[in-house]
Design an enzyme around this catalytic site. Structure first.
Site, PDB file in Angstrom:
ATOM      1  N   ARG A 110     -16.754  24.815   2.193  1.00  9.51           N
ATOM      2  CA  ARG A 110     -15.836  26.120   2.060  1.00  9.51           C
ATOM      3  C   ARG A 110     -15.061  26.420   2.516  1.00  9.51           C
ATOM      4  NH1 ARG A 110     -21.637  28.909   3.964  1.00  9.51           N
ATOM      5  NH2 ARG A 110     -21.552  28.233   5.927  1.00  9.51           N
ATOM      6  N   ASP A 111     -15.064  25.394   2.783  1.00 11.64           N
ATOM      7  CA  ASP A 111     -13.030  26.003   3.910  1.00 11.64           C
ATOM      8  C   ASP A 111     -11.777  24.833   3.207  1.00 11.64           C
ATOM      9  OD1 ASP A 111     -11.033  27.478   5.125  1.00 11.64           O
ATOM     10  OD2 ASP A 111     -12.051  26.810   6.955  1.00 11.64           O
ATOM     11  N   ILE A 112     -12.147  24.763   1.763  1.00 13.63           N
ATOM     12  CA  ILE A 112     -10.797  23.754   1.263  1.00 13.63           C
ATOM     13  C   ILE A 112      -9.260  25.080   1.374  1.00 13.63           C
ATOM     14  CG2 ILE A 112     -10.225  22.366  -0.817  1.00 13.63           C
ATOM     15  CD1 ILE A 112     -12.844  22.033  -1.418  1.00 13.63           C
TER      16      ILE A 112
END
Length: 172
Positions: free
Chosen positions: A47-49
């Site tokens: 969810r935070d690449i």
């Protein structure tokens, strides 16, 4: 990590990444995502690449970091509606609109990072703001939206100008 982050090398005047290093970083990150997302019953959605969460070791091997927003998802139940978390611009439109994190939303983020690696341009590049940002700029530059044009042959047009001609057109 002694090599710093991918963001440091692409945008903060650290060592210019050669095409070979960029390609290996992209392939390494792809392998990490495959590992996280491949499980049949459950998978880990990051969810935070983004480029600042990709750390590089002394040999420029990519390591995905910052699992603070990661979520274990059970495929039998489908994606849960959740509060949208992550960095704007790296989020898939569907995740942003519906609040459902999925494998596909991580893959979209991976695609944005691939564009940054390819172009050497930041997602929030001010020069590209008029054109809607990095993703719309890349689509337009490659001829996407023009159905008869073979856009996938034009990705070489996006390659970081700092590399000159020192890149593999087929890999791009």
């Amino acid at each position: 990590m002694t090599g710093g982050s991918l963001e440091d090398h692409l945008f903060k005047n650290r060592t210019l990444l050669t095409w070979g290093r960029r390609y290996n970083i992209a392939m390494g990150l792809g392998s990490v995502l495959q590992y996280l997302l491949k499980h049949i019953h459950q998978c880990m959605i990051h969810r935070d690449i983004k480029s600042s969460n990709i750390m590089l070791d002394e040999e420029f091997v990519a390591k995905l970091g910052d699992f603070g927003l990661a979520k274990l998802v059970n495929h039998a139940r489908g994606p849960n509606t959740t509060q949208v978390k992550g960095t704007p611009g790296y989020l898939a439109r569907e995740y942003f609109q519906m609040g459902k994190a999925s494998k596909e939303s991580d893959i979209y983020s991976f695609g944005v990072v691939l564009l940054e690696i390819l172009c050497g341009r930041r997602l929030s590049d001010l020069e590209l703001a008029e054109q809607g940002g990095l993703v719309p700029w890349a689509w337009k530059r490659c001829g996407c939206g023009n159905w008869f044009r073979r856009w996938f042959f034009n990705f070489h047009l996006l390659v970081d100008k700092r590399l000159g001609k020192d890149f593999d057109k087929k890999q791009a």
